[in-house]
Design a protein around this motif. Structure first.
Motif, PDB file in Angstrom:
ATOM      1  N   UNK A  12       0.783  -1.349   0.148  1.00 32.04           N
ATOM      2  CA  UNK A  12      -0.034  -0.158  -0.196  1.00 32.04           C
ATOM      3  C   UNK A  12       0.768   1.323   0.009  1.00 32.04           C
ATOM      4  N   UNK A  13       1.884   1.217   0.785  1.00 28.91           N
ATOM      5  CA  UNK A  13       3.011   2.157   0.775  1.00 28.91           C
ATOM      6  C   UNK A  13       3.367   2.546  -0.550  1.00 28.91           C
ATOM      7  N   UNK A  14       3.726   1.556  -1.324  1.00 30.78           N
ATOM      8  CA  UNK A  14       4.333   1.720  -2.595  1.00 30.78           C
ATOM      9  C   UNK A  14       3.376   2.151  -3.492  1.00 30.78           C
ATOM     10  N   UNK A  15       2.156   1.669  -3.473  1.00 30.61           N
ATOM     11  CA  UNK A  15       1.180   2.411  -4.176  1.00 30.61           C
ATOM     12  C   UNK A  15       0.880   3.910  -4.142  1.00 30.61           C
ATOM     13  N   UNK A  16       0.995   4.239  -2.801  1.00 31.35           N
ATOM     14  CA  UNK A  16       0.619   5.664  -2.351  1.00 31.35           C
ATOM     15  C   UNK A  16       2.123   6.581  -3.067  1.00 31.35           C
ATOM     16  N   UNK A  17       3.025   6.007  -2.986  1.00 34.47           N
ATOM     17  CA  UNK A  17       4.514   6.776  -3.391  1.00 34.47           C
ATOM     18  C   UNK A  17       4.395   6.624  -5.243  1.00 34.47           C
ATOM     19  N   UNK A  18       3.860   5.569  -5.627  1.00 33.47           N
ATOM     20  CA  UNK A  18       3.576   5.784  -7.019  1.00 33.47           C
ATOM     21  C   UNK A  18       2.520   6.668  -7.749  1.00 33.47           C
ATOM     22  N   UNK A  19       1.584   7.017  -6.742  1.00 34.33           N
ATOM     23  CA  UNK A  19       0.531   8.072  -6.990  1.00 34.33           C
ATOM     24  C   UNK A  19       1.227   9.446  -6.853  1.00 34.33           C
ATOM     25  N   UNK A  20       1.928   9.527  -5.877  1.00 31.19           N
ATOM     26  CA  UNK A  20       2.768  10.898  -5.519  1.00 31.19           C
ATOM     27  C   UNK A  20       3.585  11.138  -6.803  1.00 31.19           C
ATOM     28  N   UNK A  21       4.313  10.287  -7.157  1.00 31.34           N
ATOM     29  CA  UNK A  21       5.268  10.338  -8.231  1.00 31.34           C
ATOM     30  C   UNK A  21       4.434  10.804  -9.835  1.00 31.34           C
ATOM     31  N   UNK A  22       3.350   9.981  -9.892  1.00 33.45           N
ATOM     32  CA  UNK A  22       2.552  10.368 -11.036  1.00 33.45           C
ATOM     33  C   UNK A  22       2.134  11.950 -10.823  1.00 33.45           C
ATOM     34  N   UNK A  23       1.669  12.272  -9.797  1.00 33.74           N
ATOM     35  CA  UNK A  23       1.055  13.596  -9.681  1.00 33.74           C
ATOM     36  C   UNK A  23       2.162  14.586  -9.739  1.00 33.74           C
ATOM     37  N   UNK A  44      -5.046   2.934  -3.786  1.00 39.34           N
ATOM     38  CA  UNK A  44      -5.219   2.616  -2.651  1.00 39.34           C
ATOM     39  C   UNK A  44      -6.685   3.365  -2.206  1.00 39.34           C
ATOM     40  N   UNK A  45      -6.862   4.803  -2.419  1.00 42.23           N
ATOM     41  CA  UNK A  45      -7.824   5.475  -1.896  1.00 42.23           C
ATOM     42  C   UNK A  45      -8.733   5.783  -3.029  1.00 42.23           C
TER      43      UNK A  45
END
Length: 97
Positions: A12-23, A44-45
């Protein structure tokens, strides 16, 4: 045992990090080789957010010139550049020379 991280927590933390990187990058997966994207969705969210490159592009900034040459600001999205390359905008009453 609740203080221990589970593999699912790390996933889940990796998915959050990927989202932030995409943004931030505006690239799929947050990778420089990823396709350009205008919106990123958090796996995740489910949160969807406009990417930073899309936000900047939507601002439609207009370069009006170098201060040394004299510039006139006529729109709130106009910007000028000083002698060291710093970009400036004018927030007062327009037009302004």
């Amino acid at each position: 045992m609740s203080d221990l991280l589970q593999v699912s927590d790390l996933e889940k933390a990796k998915m959050h990090d990927t989202f932030h990187s995409e943004v931030i990058t505006g690239k799929a997966g947050g990778l420089s080789t990823g396709a350009n994207i205008d919106y990123a969705t958090n796996a995740v969210t489910g949160q969807t957010q406009k990417t930073l490159p899309k936000v900047i592009n939507d601002l439609d900034w207009s370069y009006v010139g170098l201060f040394a040459d004299g510039v006139t600001f006529t729109d709130k999205t106009d910007f000028a550049v000083d002698a060291v390359g710093t970009q400036w905008i004018y927030t007062g009453s327009l037009p302004f020379t």
